[in-house]
Design a protein around this motif. Sequence first.
Motif, PDB file in Angstrom:
ATOM      1  N   THR A 302      -7.731  -0.014  16.768  1.00  0.00           N
ATOM      2  CA  THR A 302      -8.017  -1.424  16.468  1.00  0.00           C
ATOM      3  C   THR A 302      -7.677  -1.731  15.004  1.00  0.00           C
ATOM      4  N   GLY A 303      -7.272  -2.982  14.751  1.00  0.00           N
ATOM      5  CA  GLY A 303      -6.948  -3.383  13.373  1.00  0.00           C
ATOM      6  C   GLY A 303      -5.472  -3.257  13.032  1.00  0.00           C
ATOM      7  N   ALA A 304      -4.617  -3.126  14.048  1.00  0.00           N
ATOM      8  CA  ALA A 304      -3.181  -2.956  13.792  1.00  0.00           C
ATOM      9  C   ALA A 304      -2.541  -4.294  13.421  1.00  0.00           C
ATOM     10  N   VAL A 305      -1.656  -4.242  12.435  1.00  0.00           N
ATOM     11  CA  VAL A 305      -0.875  -5.420  12.055  1.00  0.00           C
ATOM     12  C   VAL A 305       0.575  -5.168  12.463  1.00  0.00           C
ATOM     13  N   LEU A 306       1.138  -6.082  13.268  1.00  0.00           N
ATOM     14  CA  LEU A 306       2.526  -5.927  13.713  1.00  0.00           C
ATOM     15  C   LEU A 306       3.414  -6.749  12.785  1.00  0.00           C
ATOM     16  N   TYR A 366      -3.903 -14.011  15.150  1.00  0.00           N
ATOM     17  CA  TYR A 366      -4.940 -13.020  15.473  1.00  0.00           C
ATOM     18  C   TYR A 366      -5.127 -12.955  16.980  1.00  0.00           C
ATOM     19  N   ALA A 402      -8.591  -5.471  18.039  1.00  0.00           N
ATOM     20  CA  ALA A 402      -8.067  -6.630  17.304  1.00  0.00           C
ATOM     21  C   ALA A 402      -6.654  -6.329  16.784  1.00  0.00           C
ATOM     22  N   ILE A 403      -5.769  -7.304  16.912  1.00  0.00           N
ATOM     23  CA  ILE A 403      -4.366  -7.155  16.490  1.00  0.00           C
ATOM     24  C   ILE A 403      -3.962  -8.400  15.695  1.00  0.00           C
ATOM     25  N   LYS A 404      -3.210  -8.188  14.622  1.00  0.00           N
ATOM     26  CA  LYS A 404      -2.614  -9.337  13.932  1.00  0.00           C
ATOM     27  C   LYS A 404      -1.092  -9.243  14.062  1.00  0.00           C
TER      28      LYS A 404
ATOM     29  N   LEU B 151     -15.498  -8.911  16.721  1.00  0.00           N
ATOM     30  CA  LEU B 151     -15.020  -7.585  16.333  1.00  0.00           C
ATOM     31  C   LEU B 151     -15.006  -7.506  14.815  1.00  0.00           C
ATOM     32  N   ILE B 153     -13.395  -5.325  11.664  1.00  0.00           N
ATOM     33  CA  ILE B 153     -12.336  -4.360  11.370  1.00  0.00           C
ATOM     34  C   ILE B 153     -12.581  -3.798   9.976  1.00  0.00           C
ATOM     35  N   ASP B 154     -12.769  -2.477   9.897  1.00  0.00           N
ATOM     36  CA  ASP B 154     -12.982  -1.843   8.589  1.00  0.00           C
ATOM     37  C   ASP B 154     -11.748  -2.022   7.710  1.00  0.00           C
ATOM     38  N   LYS B 155     -10.592  -1.759   8.297  1.00  0.00           N
ATOM     39  CA  LYS B 155      -9.370  -1.803   7.503  1.00  0.00           C
ATOM     40  C   LYS B 155      -8.187  -2.147   8.405  1.00  0.00           C
ATOM     41  N   TRP B 156      -7.527  -3.247   8.101  1.00  0.00           N
ATOM     42  CA  TRP B 156      -6.296  -3.573   8.818  1.00  0.00           C
ATOM     43  C   TRP B 156      -5.194  -2.635   8.342  1.00  0.00           C
ATOM     44  N   TYR B 157      -4.304  -2.252   9.234  1.00  0.00           N
ATOM     45  CA  TYR B 157      -3.219  -1.359   8.837  1.00  0.00           C
ATOM     46  C   TYR B 157      -1.927  -1.806   9.516  1.00  0.00           C
ATOM     47  N   VAL B 158      -0.814  -1.578   8.841  1.00  0.00           N
ATOM     48  CA  VAL B 158       0.475  -1.942   9.436  1.00  0.00           C
ATOM     49  C   VAL B 158       0.879  -0.849  10.419  1.00  0.00           C
ATOM     50  N   LEU B 159       1.137  -1.238  11.655  1.00  0.00           N
ATOM     51  CA  LEU B 159       1.489  -0.276  12.689  1.00  0.00           C
ATOM     52  C   LEU B 159       2.974   0.050  12.614  1.00  0.00           C
ATOM     53  N   GLN B 161       6.325   0.572  14.031  1.00  0.00           N
ATOM     54  CA  GLN B 161       6.870   0.145  15.324  1.00  0.00           C
ATOM     55  C   GLN B 161       8.267   0.674  15.548  1.00  0.00           C
TER      56      GLN B 161
END
Lengths: 407, 161
Positions: A302-306, A366, A402-404, B151, B153-159, B161
């Motif tokens: 959870t918390g991934a930013v695309l 979001y 959650a995804i952004k 929800l 989120i502790d920390k957003w991260y760039v996935l 891809q």
Amino acid sequence: MNRRNFISSSVLSSITLAIGTTVVYGKVIPVGYTPIAMQEPDPFKLFNISEQMNVLNDRPWNIESKAHLLNDMVTPNKYMFIRNNGIMPEDINVDTWKLKVEGESALSSKEYTLSDLKQKFKHYTYQLTLECGGNGRKEFNPPAKGNQWGVGAVHCSNWTGVRLKDVLDDVGLKPNAVYVAYYAADLHLSRNPEKEPISRGVPLSKALEDETLIAFQLNGEDIPIAHGHPLRLVAGGWPASVSGKWLTRIRIRDVVHDGAKMTGQSYRVPKNPVAPGEIVDDKDMVIIESMPVKSLITSPKTGAVLTKNRSLKIKGHAWAGDLKVNKMEYSIDFGSTWKPCSLSDPINRLAWQHFEAKVDFPENGYYEIWARATDSNGKSQPMIIPGWNPKGYLNNACHRIAIKVEV
Amino acid sequence: MQPDQFNKQLKLLRNGLCLFVIALMSLGGFVVLYTFYPESSLFTVKEANQKQFETSDSLSVPLVNSQEGEYDLETGFIEDVGMSAVVNNCTNCHSARLVTQNRMSREAWKATIKWMQETQNLWDLGEKEPIILDYLAKNYAPESKGRRQNLTIDKWYVLEQ
């Protein structure tokens, strides 16, 4: 030198008290209390588990996994949740370890050493889903008492052992047998040897299933101490508390077992639905048997930013207690529309199933990805927290990540 | 006169000696403890425990309910009237974490104590019971969570891809 003995020797505890008042930021260490750091070693080293695991409680040890740590098809030890009701046995000798099988509904009473069990009975390996009855308790409102598990009190690993039914057959069952109970070598938190921390069991029908094992191996190795070394009763699909660790005795009962944490409100839910917060009499509570349908999105975390493209592959597992999962779906619009996921068959009965889907997001923003499994009886996971119950069991609300999207 | 003065001086000397011995013992105790147990929280407690709060992800001491509240570094309990009674009576069998992760009304805390007395060998709390209940009901009271929370989120991260 043993830490506990060292600390509890009277000379040093008085020294601790003497200096505690003067040195440690002016705070008195209460009499008889040893600070956490002195009591136990590092749990991550002690149990050989990932440091990403979440320690809910250190006495007794209760340690939770997380959704993204459970991505493996077969859960490795390092990501398996640990749930204890008492103090783990300290000195285990596998050469002298005995399992006694007896009871008012047993035709005979027998004792087996580990090598007796291994030599006398055929070995089986099954991948079995074990989920704590209180997994998801954290979300109940009003809050329910106990360890506040999030979503990570579940694992599905390979267990090797002998079938409980083969052992029961060797001892012989009287026609009036109804329940099979376990007793174990762990110690009550009060350290009173007269008290059992936990002694639960299963009805005869569950005990006689092919997949119900007396296990001695986890993922091909000796069972780790935290998971019941050297012997564990394993009954997949039911609250993991029926899978008794450090097994020393099996008792064939002519009544529903009445051991510790079988009665009262433990591992029980109201017979009829109740309003949130309602006080329920013990007599109106029933024992939890098969766990409800549930699923977890284990990838991505959870918390991934695309940032590159608006498409994402999701993966996860789904399980349904004694049943099978028939359908797996996801939603990115808070449940307004649902799209199907591909879903594998279980590798054996009572193992979790794997799902996958390619999710396409229409525009930046979001999102929450919700996952919903449906069992072979047509029951699906609820989107909000299911029926409140006093001890906060059986929360199978859909998992969400959650995804952004910022492409 | 003279024996009186002698006695006075003797007393002074005795007291001084006493203090000296106590000081020496404390120091000795320190050395013994440090020799056998250098990682003792008595020596490292400040950094160790502060770290624990920062890395709430792995060893979480819940930081809830009280904005300006101070936490006991040894146990994670919110510092308030009654805390020592709670530590003394509620952390002998299980750790403080079993308490601090729960939220209950006064009645529910009382029922929990009763359950522990009936089934888990907890003793009669006597005059400490109301103090303990006041502390728990005030500092570990339930907050309404609704039927499903947002929800976090502790920390957003760039996935990748």
